[in-house]
Design an enzyme around this catalytic site. Structure first.
Site: not given
Length: 834
Positions: A567-568, A573
């Site tokens: 993911k980014r 995150k």
């Protein structure tokens, strides 16, 4: 009597009448040969698969266009209500395999190519990923328009045709290198330029009062510097239903190609300057907005999208209804995908008042009954603000309208909360301060009839936190629409072996009704089915290993636990938490603590925004740790860490079928939804995650016993903020202390002293908003439970089957049905065949 000359009457045009294109093997062979040999001029000496890909794509595209025209005609004749999805991103990925799947010709075409001595998979791999998005937001938009077509809803997607994607990522010395992503360098076989629908877009200039023919005072925007928005249309096919909707992307061009007088005078550079300046607007996805020029370009992009799209819709309305807008709101609905297109609220007001002559009241009535806003973030810094000065310079008329919208709104707020100046300041679209700012999310809320979040928790937190005052004012405006992903691309296309097993077991109805996967639950204990499931997963893991060998030279063990986080790259995150756990496992190996060891392959992938220094440092740390671990003979096959460069849609299509464990480890209360978690679940991966975003609903669907939960809740995170002391946690956890010591003693950067100091300091800071240290112990304990489960092959396979079986809620078909039922209220339109 003069001689009269009689001319033959002109024959009736029949140029649009064409025979239906065949769909059998020989039809595709014949069309392929014709395009390859005649249109592309290739012969037997050509060795490049690119031209074979183009020839096949032309043959497939012909059949989509046939259905596209039928769809357009059916919508027009039905006079149906239309929906419009405005998004700055559409991360479409590759089109060929998706088009074949949705047309229902994948097997036929594969056989046709085989008969020609060609490998269909090689041709599919030749296609470039369309660089029209950055991450989850753009991929969601692509899934949404796929589901709209499959559900036969008349929805058009509107976006921008970026010449370059965000960037192509490579890694050198562990660091992210950003290379141009010129995805259009070989053209795009799937699009059709439609210059006849071009729109003129205004910038700069100034406004003035004037009296119209009835003597009414009006405003107009004059002396503008205009550009032309040229549309490029891409067909979006539904699944085997004849519907092909449209994605219309705008490209910026100059009103004149070049100044002939300057060219003739010898000033060649200046003669094409206007053309170059105009085309810069759609040159690159998300220009770096760290400086004023970048901010101006970003605002120009957003206004181009909004203005061109709204003008397009109004132009179509006027062609069919004239200047009568009485029923416009009944027949049209605009969905704003996040805050980026929110300038559309003010632009629709301008077009209705300045161009169509409506008064404020009528224009506002239409605007607030056609605009709907989806919020995708809980991070206040991600809610766009534009300086009033910049808006007045670039979009002076829009700024006047926003001021007036705000004045009317403040009057309403004042009437609701008399004398509460703090409330008015908090809710004002214009944020006061040293430099006044326009709060674009507030403009979207005020100008929309619907505001939704994208997961249950996210929507609750919007109502209780970020937008609590607006929720108190307009509780009926707010609703939730939990995200999903399209099962066509993210299971049927990317995991054909598993698709075959599922279809053989429960039929193929699940492809358009994912809730039917629940029928698999009874097979979770079936030994024969479970064995087949396990073999397919191992085969998918091997394909992922082979794919990685093309990217990097490293040996991986197919029997190890494939632990994946793609993911980014962003602090919330928490790729850092993942790395801390990897270092913990490495440190255990070095200490000889390997009893009952589970071999693990950790794969991390994602891009850091070019200006996001900390995210780039995290990528460097991941690669440095990987370099140490992967080259340590003591570690061997027990642990591997890979940073996968240039993560993109086509890479995810290889990754998600090969995952055992899906890492969804964001700080609770920070991730709006997530969609990678759904793709992994759909393919049978198990999730380790916090109670954040859609993780909560995934856990509810699959059951707590089939989900590895860890970490603080959103409420606990907020409570801990007041007395958070990471150093105390480190001092009281020997495992964590050893991990931090390895970082602080530069074990992973012995020849690059100090490069990770910022990361270490952020982890140890009592003001760390992501609370990575606080969740370390819970995360490590949850990972131990993962290992116990993985070592019981029967139990793990059962959990895998149940994750897939319980993923029905997370189809965008369900999400779009919810949008339509609650917000858009469009009719399903069955397509007529001509």
């Amino acid at each position: 009597m003069p001689h009269r000359v009689f001319q033959k009457s002109k024959p009736k045009a029949i140029i649009s009448k064409l025979p239906h294109l065949g769909m059998n093997k020989q039809n595709f062979i014949d069309d392929f040969k014709r395009y390859y040999g005649h249109r592309l001029g290739r012969d037997k000496n050509c060795r490049s698969p690119h031209y074979a890909y183009e020839a096949l794509s032309m043959a497939i595209s012909d059949r989509m266009i046939e259905r596209w025209k039928n769809t357009f005609t059916t919508y027009k004749e039905s006079n149906c209500k239309r929906g419009y999805y405005l998004s700055m991103e559409f991360l479409m990925g590759r089109s060929l395999s998706n088009a074949m799947l949705n047309l229902g010709v994948s097997d036929i075409v594969s056989k046709a190519m085989y008969a020609l001595g060609l490998d269909l998979e090689e041709l599919e791999e030749t296609e470039a990923d369309a660089g029209l998005g950055n991450g989850g937001l753009g991929r969601l938009a692509a899934c949404f328009i796929d589901s709209c077509a499959t559900l036969q809803l008349p929805v058009t997607g509107y976006g921008l045709r970026y010449e370059y994607g965000m960037f192509s990522q490579s890694i050198a010395n562990g660091e992210q290198i950003e290379n141009p992503d010129h995805w259009l360098k070989n053209g795009n076989i799937w699009e059709i330029e439609r210059p006849e629908y071009s729109q003129q877009i205004k910038f700069r200039g100034h406004t003035e009062f004037y009296l119209d023919e009835q003597g009414h005072e009006k405003r107009r925007w004059i002396d503008t510097q205009d550009i032309i928005a040229v549309p490029y249309d891409t067909p979006v096919p539904g699944y085997k239903n004849g519907t092909v909707n449209t994605l219309r992307l705008w490209k910026a061009t100059a009103t004149e190609v070049f100044d002939l007088q300057e060219f003739n005078a010898g000033d060649y550079a200046e003669s094409v300057a206007a053309k170059n300046n105009a085309e810069n607007i759609t040159m690159v996805l998300y220009p770096n907005d760290a400086n004023e020029n970048g901010k101006a370009l970003r605002l120009q992009q957003q206004y181009l999208l909004a203005s061109a799209s709204l003008q397009d819709v109004l132009q179509n309305w006027i062609a069919n209804h004239g200047s009568n807008f009485n029923h416009f709101a009944e027949k049209n609905c605009f969905q704003l995908n996040d805050t980026h297109p929110s300038i559309a609220v003010a632009e629709l007001m301008r077009l209705l008042m300045d161009e169509q002559g409506l008064d404020w009241k009528d224009a506002w009535e239409i605007t607030t009954h056609t605009m709907a806003y989806t919020n995708h973030t809980l991070l206040p810094e991600a809610l766009e603000r534009w300086s009033v000065g910049l808006m007045q310079y670039l979009l002076p008329r829009l700024m006047e309208i926003i001021f007036e919208i705000n004045a009317h709104f403040m009057t309403e707020v004042s009437a609701h909360w008399p004398g509460d100046s703090d409330k008015m300041a908090a809710m004002s679209i214009i944020e006061e301060g040293h430099e006044k700012q326009v709060r674009m999310a507030y403009l979207a809320i005020v100008g929309s009839f619907s505001v939704n979040g994208v997961a249950e928790l996210h929507s609750q937190l919007l109502q209780q936190g970020l937008f609590k005052d607006f929720y108190a004012f307009w509780p009926d405006k707010f609703n939730n629409k939990t995200n999903g992903v399209t099962p066509r691309r993210w299971l049927a296309a990317c995991n054909p072996e598993l698709t075959t097993l599922i279809t053989k077991t429960i039929g193929n109805g699940w492809i358009t009704d994912l809730s039917q996967l629940a029928k698999l639950k009874v097979y979770a204990e079936d030994t024969e089915f479970a064995d087949a499931w396990y073999k397919i997963q191992q085969s998918s893991k091997q394909r992922l290993i082979d794919y990685n060998k093309l990217e990097m030279d490293i040996e991986l063990d197919v029997n190890s636990l494939f632990d994946i986080q793609v993911k980014r790259i962003h602090e919330y995150k928490r790729q850092l938490l993942n790395v801390l756990h990897v270092i913990h496992l490495y440190e255990r190996i070095k200490r000889g603590d390997t009893n009952n060891w589970t071999n693990r392959t950790v794969l991390i992938g994602g891009k850091a925004a070019p200006g996001y220094v900390m995210a780039k440092n995290i990528i460097k740390l991941i690669n440095n740790v990987a370099n140490v671990i992967n080259n340590d003979p003591d570690v061997g096959g027990k642990l591997k860490l890979i940073f996968m460069p240039n993560y993109r849609v086509s890479a995810m299509e290889k990754i998600c079928p090969g995952a055992d464990l899906s890492e969804q480890i964001s700080t609770a209360g920070k991730e709006a939804s997530g969609t990678g978690n759904m793709k992994f679940m759909m393919n049978g991966a198990l999730t380790i995650g916090t109670l954040d975003g859609a993780n909560i609903e995934i856990r509810e669907e699959v059951g707590a016993e089939n989900f590895f939960l860890f970490g603080l809740t959103e409420t606990e995170v907020e409570e801990l903020r007041h007395h958070y002391n990471p150093q105390d946690i480190i001092n009281n956890d020997k495992d964590l202390g050893r991990v931090i010591n390895l970082l602080e003693c530069s074990h992973f950067n012995q020849f690059e002293q100090g490069i990770f100091d910022d990361i270490i300091n952020s982890l140890k800071s009592p003001h760390d908003p992501w609370m990575t240290i606080a969740d370390f112990r819970s995360y490590v304990d949850a990972q131990k439970q993962v290992e116990i489960a993985y070592n019981d092959k029967k139990r793990w396979t059962k959990m895998s089957i149940l994750n897939c079986a319980c993923s029905g809620k997370f189809s965008t078909d369900r999400t779009i049905s919810d949008y339509n039922h609650d917000i858009w209220k469009l009719e399903t339109i069955k397509i007529k065949t001509q």
